[in-house]
Design a protein around this motif. Structure first.
Motif, PDB file in Angstrom:
ATOM      1  N   CYS A 209       0.829  -1.205   0.000  1.00 52.56           N
ATOM      2  CA  CYS A 209       0.000   0.000   0.000  1.00 52.56           C
ATOM      3  C   CYS A 209       0.863   1.255   0.000  1.00 52.56           C
ATOM      4  CB  CYS A 209      -0.926   0.006   1.210  1.00 52.56           C
ATOM      5  SG  CYS A 209      -2.225  -1.243   1.157  1.00 52.56           S
ATOM      6  N   ALA A 210       1.938   1.240   0.763  1.00 55.83           N
ATOM      7  CA  ALA A 210       2.826   2.399   0.836  1.00 55.83           C
ATOM      8  C   ALA A 210       3.404   2.725  -0.532  1.00 55.83           C
ATOM      9  CB  ALA A 210       3.931   2.145   1.844  1.00 55.83           C
ATOM     10  N   GLU A 211       3.831   1.686  -1.254  1.00 53.89           N
ATOM     11  CA  GLU A 211       4.405   1.908  -2.585  1.00 53.89           C
ATOM     12  C   GLU A 211       3.354   2.454  -3.551  1.00 53.89           C
ATOM     13  OE1 GLU A 211       7.152   2.237  -5.521  1.00 53.89           O
ATOM     14  OE2 GLU A 211       7.451   1.827  -3.379  1.00 53.89           O
ATOM     15  N   ALA A 212       2.127   1.949  -3.466  1.00 58.39           N
ATOM     16  CA  ALA A 212       1.054   2.432  -4.339  1.00 58.39           C
ATOM     17  C   ALA A 212       0.743   3.896  -4.062  1.00 58.39           C
ATOM     18  CB  ALA A 212      -0.192   1.579  -4.148  1.00 58.39           C
ATOM     19  N   VAL A 213       0.706   4.273  -2.782  1.00 61.80           N
ATOM     20  CA  VAL A 213       0.421   5.665  -2.426  1.00 61.80           C
ATOM     21  C   VAL A 213       1.552   6.567  -2.894  1.00 61.80           C
ATOM     22  CG1 VAL A 213       0.116   7.267  -0.505  1.00 61.80           C
ATOM     23  CG2 VAL A 213      -1.062   5.066  -0.481  1.00 61.80           C
ATOM     24  N   LYS A 214       2.795   6.148  -2.735  1.00 61.06           N
ATOM     25  CA  LYS A 214       3.919   6.964  -3.190  1.00 61.06           C
ATOM     26  C   LYS A 214       3.880   7.183  -4.700  1.00 61.06           C
ATOM     27  CE  LYS A 214       7.287   4.621  -1.199  1.00 61.06           C
ATOM     28  NZ  LYS A 214       8.668   4.264  -0.765  1.00 61.06           N
ATOM     29  N   ARG A 215       3.526   6.143  -5.448  1.00 63.57           N
ATOM     30  CA  ARG A 215       3.423   6.293  -6.893  1.00 63.57           C
ATOM     31  C   ARG A 215       2.304   7.250  -7.274  1.00 63.57           C
ATOM     32  NH1 ARG A 215       4.199   0.271  -9.601  1.00 63.57           N
ATOM     33  NH2 ARG A 215       6.336  -0.092  -8.897  1.00 63.57           N
ATOM     34  N   ALA A 216       1.185   7.138  -6.569  1.00 59.95           N
ATOM     35  CA  ALA A 216       0.064   8.034  -6.856  1.00 59.95           C
ATOM     36  C   ALA A 216       0.443   9.487  -6.570  1.00 59.95           C
ATOM     37  CB  ALA A 216      -1.148   7.627  -6.019  1.00 59.95           C
ATOM     38  N   LEU A 217       1.111   9.731  -5.458  1.00 55.09           N
ATOM     39  CA  LEU A 217       1.517  11.087  -5.107  1.00 55.09           C
ATOM     40  C   LEU A 217       2.543  11.636  -6.086  1.00 55.09           C
ATOM     41  CD1 LEU A 217       1.774  10.734  -1.216  1.00 55.09           C
ATOM     42  CD2 LEU A 217       0.105  12.106  -2.478  1.00 55.09           C
ATOM     43  N   SER A 218       3.398  10.765  -6.610  1.00 60.29           N
ATOM     44  CA  SER A 218       4.418  11.224  -7.554  1.00 60.29           C
ATOM     45  C   SER A 218       3.810  11.708  -8.865  1.00 60.29           C
ATOM     46  CB  SER A 218       5.416  10.096  -7.833  1.00 60.29           C
ATOM     47  OG  SER A 218       4.800   9.049  -8.575  1.00 60.29           O
ATOM     48  N   ALA A 219       2.561  11.303  -9.140  1.00 60.87           N
ATOM     49  CA  ALA A 219       1.898  11.726 -10.374  1.00 60.87           C
ATOM     50  C   ALA A 219       1.216  13.080 -10.237  1.00 60.87           C
ATOM     51  CB  ALA A 219       0.870  10.678 -10.793  1.00 60.87           C
ATOM     52  N   VAL A 220       1.168  13.643  -9.044  1.00 58.21           N
ATOM     53  CA  VAL A 220       0.517  14.929  -8.816  1.00 58.21           C
ATOM     54  C   VAL A 220       1.494  16.053  -9.138  1.00 58.21           C
ATOM     55  CG1 VAL A 220      -0.584  16.415  -7.099  1.00 58.21           C
ATOM     56  CG2 VAL A 220      -0.956  13.941  -7.022  1.00 58.21           C
ATOM     57  N   ASP A 221       1.067  17.011  -9.954  1.00 59.94           N
ATOM     58  CA  ASP A 221       1.920  18.150 -10.288  1.00 59.94           C
ATOM     59  C   ASP A 221       1.187  19.456  -9.992  1.00 59.94           C
ATOM     60  OD1 ASP A 221       0.030  18.314 -12.257  1.00 59.94           O
ATOM     61  OD2 ASP A 221       1.373  17.804 -13.912  1.00 59.94           O
ATOM     62  N   GLU A 222       1.835  20.577 -10.339  1.00 63.10           N
ATOM     63  CA  GLU A 222       1.268  21.894 -10.027  1.00 63.10           C
ATOM     64  C   GLU A 222      -0.088  22.117 -10.714  1.00 63.10           C
ATOM     65  OE1 GLU A 222       4.232  21.284 -11.225  1.00 63.10           O
ATOM     66  OE2 GLU A 222       5.802  22.508 -10.276  1.00 63.10           O
ATOM     67  N   LYS A 223      -0.195  21.651 -11.958  1.00 61.08           N
ATOM     68  CA  LYS A 223      -1.436  21.843 -12.706  1.00 61.08           C
ATOM     69  C   LYS A 223      -2.588  21.079 -12.037  1.00 61.08           C
ATOM     70  CE  LYS A 223      -3.399  21.402 -17.350  1.00 61.08           C
ATOM     71  NZ  LYS A 223      -3.147  20.962 -18.742  1.00 61.08           N
ATOM     72  N   THR A 224      -2.296  19.865 -11.581  1.00 57.60           N
ATOM     73  CA  THR A 224      -3.325  19.078 -10.903  1.00 57.60           C
ATOM     74  C   THR A 224      -3.760  19.756  -9.615  1.00 57.60           C
ATOM     75  OG1 THR A 224      -2.262  17.082 -11.773  1.00 57.60           O
ATOM     76  CG2 THR A 224      -3.883  16.782 -10.040  1.00 57.60           C
ATOM     77  N   LEU A 225      -2.816  20.293  -8.854  1.00 53.47           N
ATOM     78  CA  LEU A 225      -3.155  20.991  -7.609  1.00 53.47           C
ATOM     79  C   LEU A 225      -4.082  22.168  -7.875  1.00 53.47           C
ATOM     80  CD1 LEU A 225       0.244  21.108  -5.660  1.00 53.47           C
ATOM     81  CD2 LEU A 225      -1.704  19.593  -5.266  1.00 53.47           C
ATOM     82  N   GLU A 226      -3.809  22.916  -8.930  1.00 46.41           N
ATOM     83  CA  GLU A 226      -4.633  24.087  -9.217  1.00 46.41           C
ATOM     84  C   GLU A 226      -6.021  23.675  -9.711  1.00 46.41           C
ATOM     85  OE1 GLU A 226      -2.592  26.903 -11.663  1.00 46.41           O
ATOM     86  OE2 GLU A 226      -1.270  27.507 -10.024  1.00 46.41           O
ATOM     87  N   GLU A 227      -6.115  22.583 -10.465  1.00 48.65           N
ATOM     88  CA  GLU A 227      -7.431  22.069 -10.865  1.00 48.65           C
ATOM     89  C   GLU A 227      -8.256  21.683  -9.639  1.00 48.65           C
ATOM     90  OE1 GLU A 227      -7.280  18.842 -13.533  1.00 48.65           O
ATOM     91  OE2 GLU A 227      -6.567  20.011 -15.241  1.00 48.65           O
ATOM     92  N   TRP A 228      -7.642  20.928  -8.751  1.00 51.89           N
ATOM     93  CA  TRP A 228      -8.350  20.504  -7.539  1.00 51.89           C
ATOM     94  C   TRP A 228      -8.736  21.710  -6.688  1.00 51.89           C
ATOM     95  CZ3 TRP A 228      -4.485  15.992  -6.300  1.00 51.89           C
ATOM     96  CH2 TRP A 228      -4.835  14.870  -7.075  1.00 51.89           C
ATOM     97  N   SER A 229      -7.875  22.702  -6.637  1.00 48.24           N
ATOM     98  CA  SER A 229      -8.173  23.904  -5.853  1.00 48.24           C
ATOM     99  C   SER A 229      -9.366  24.643  -6.419  1.00 48.24           C
ATOM    100  CB  SER A 229      -6.941  24.819  -5.810  1.00 48.24           C
ATOM    101  OG  SER A 229      -5.856  24.168  -5.180  1.00 48.24           O
ATOM    102  N   GLN A 230      -9.442  24.727  -7.756  1.00 48.10           N
ATOM    103  CA  GLN A 230     -10.620  25.331  -8.390  1.00 48.10           C
ATOM    104  C   GLN A 230     -11.892  24.573  -8.003  1.00 48.10           C
ATOM    105  OE1 GLN A 230     -10.350  25.797 -12.621  1.00 48.10           O
ATOM    106  NE2 GLN A 230      -8.371  26.809 -12.536  1.00 48.10           N
ATOM    107  N   TYR A 231     -11.800  23.264  -8.065  1.00 50.89           N
ATOM    108  CA  TYR A 231     -12.963  22.429  -7.747  1.00 50.89           C
ATOM    109  C   TYR A 231     -13.432  22.649  -6.307  1.00 50.89           C
ATOM    110  CZ  TYR A 231     -15.279  18.191  -6.080  1.00 50.89           C
ATOM    111  OH  TYR A 231     -16.124  17.315  -5.469  1.00 50.89           O
ATOM    112  N   VAL A 232     -12.495  22.679  -5.366  1.00 52.56           N
ATOM    113  CA  VAL A 232     -12.852  22.851  -3.955  1.00 52.56           C
ATOM    114  C   VAL A 232     -13.450  24.237  -3.715  1.00 52.56           C
ATOM    115  CG1 VAL A 232     -11.950  22.961  -1.599  1.00 52.56           C
ATOM    116  CG2 VAL A 232     -11.156  21.171  -3.144  1.00 52.56           C
TER     117      VAL A 232
END
Length: 263
Positions: A209-232
């Motif tokens: 599970c730890a490895e899966a979560v680390k891989r998922a987090l590594s796929a998050v970039d600045e553009k994704t953060l701003e998209e999610w921020s708009q949504y919230v």
């Protein structure tokens, strides 16, 4: 209330070939509407109206109706506590209704006290103090144990004040909601908080599970953060966000908000 969901299967077999232009990372963000603030405003208005109706004037001095027997009788009939308990139960059920492991931060004994330190509005301070944060966490933990789900508690230190991509300290020049990273991108503090909690949880999870979560987090970039921020922000009722956030074009609109309220 903001929650993140990690698709563990997707993070194991998709992230390795992830293309940021066409596919989203296997993490989704969802906003829960708890209505605790609305309930607090409603019952506060009711009490104020009753206090005004029952106020009396003695020797030229007006006394609030809160000291009268009739006021106390009316207040006893209010169902505020029952309604809050119902909300807490529904949130706990929603978070634990599917197989998952859940991650939250250590809220302490009186989490509301720390949240109202810099709040000047008496009404806002009252609404925050009426939010049963610790009760939600405890009820969710009990439900998770009842359903055989893993419940992980991590440190709350600076989760909402640290960029989850770069690890840098955020500044808040536009108010308390949106943080600015030194690397010139923006992120909603609740989005930063849930992702940083996930990062901290890696140390406490089983290796797979730890490895899966680390891989998922590594796929998050600045553009994704701003998209999610708009949504919230939109889910919270802030129709107009800063122009700097509006520059991000939707990457995978269908996935936004599609996650469950658990990890």
């Amino acid at each position: 209330m903001v929650a993140a969901r990690v698709d563990l299967k997707a993070s194991a077999d998709v992230v390795a070939r992830w293309n940021g232009e066409w596919m989203s990372p296997p993490i989704s963000i969802k906003v829960f509407r708890t209505d605790f603030g609305r309930l607090a405003r409603r019952y506060d208005a009711i009490r104020r109206r009753w206090a005004e109706e029952l106020s009396v004037e003695i020797n030229g001095k007006r006394l609030s109706g809160t000291h009268t027997r009739e006021y106390r009788k009316r207040v006893k009939k209010l169902r505020e506590r029952d309604r809050k308990r119902d909300r807490v139960n529904k949130i706990a059920h929603e978070l634990t209704k599917e197989p998952a492991f859940l991650v939250t931060e250590n809220v302490g004994k009186k989490p509301q006290e720390g949240m109202i330190e810099d709040k000047g509005s008496p009404q806002l301070r009252h609404r925050i103090k009426q939010t049963p944060i610790k009760t939600v966490v405890e009820k969710t933990r009990d439900k998770a144990a009842e359903r055989g789900l893993r419940f992980v508690v991590v440190s709350s230190y600076r989760n909402s004040k640290t960029c989850p991509v770069h690890g840098a300290e955020l500044s808040f020049p536009l108010g308390p909601k949106i943080g600015l990273c030194p690397h010139n991108h923006w992120v909603h503090r609740d989005v930063a908080s849930v992702l940083n909690m996930l990062r901290r949880a890696v140390e406490k999870l089983e290796p797979v599970c730890a490895e899966a979560v680390k891989r998922a987090l590594s796929a998050v970039d600045e553009k994704t953060l701003e998209e999610w921020s708009q949504y919230v922000l939109e889910a919270e009722g802030y129709v107009q966000w800063p122009d700097v956030l509006a520059r991000a074009s939707p990457m995978t609109p269908a996935r936004l908000g599609g996650g469950r309220g658990h990890l």
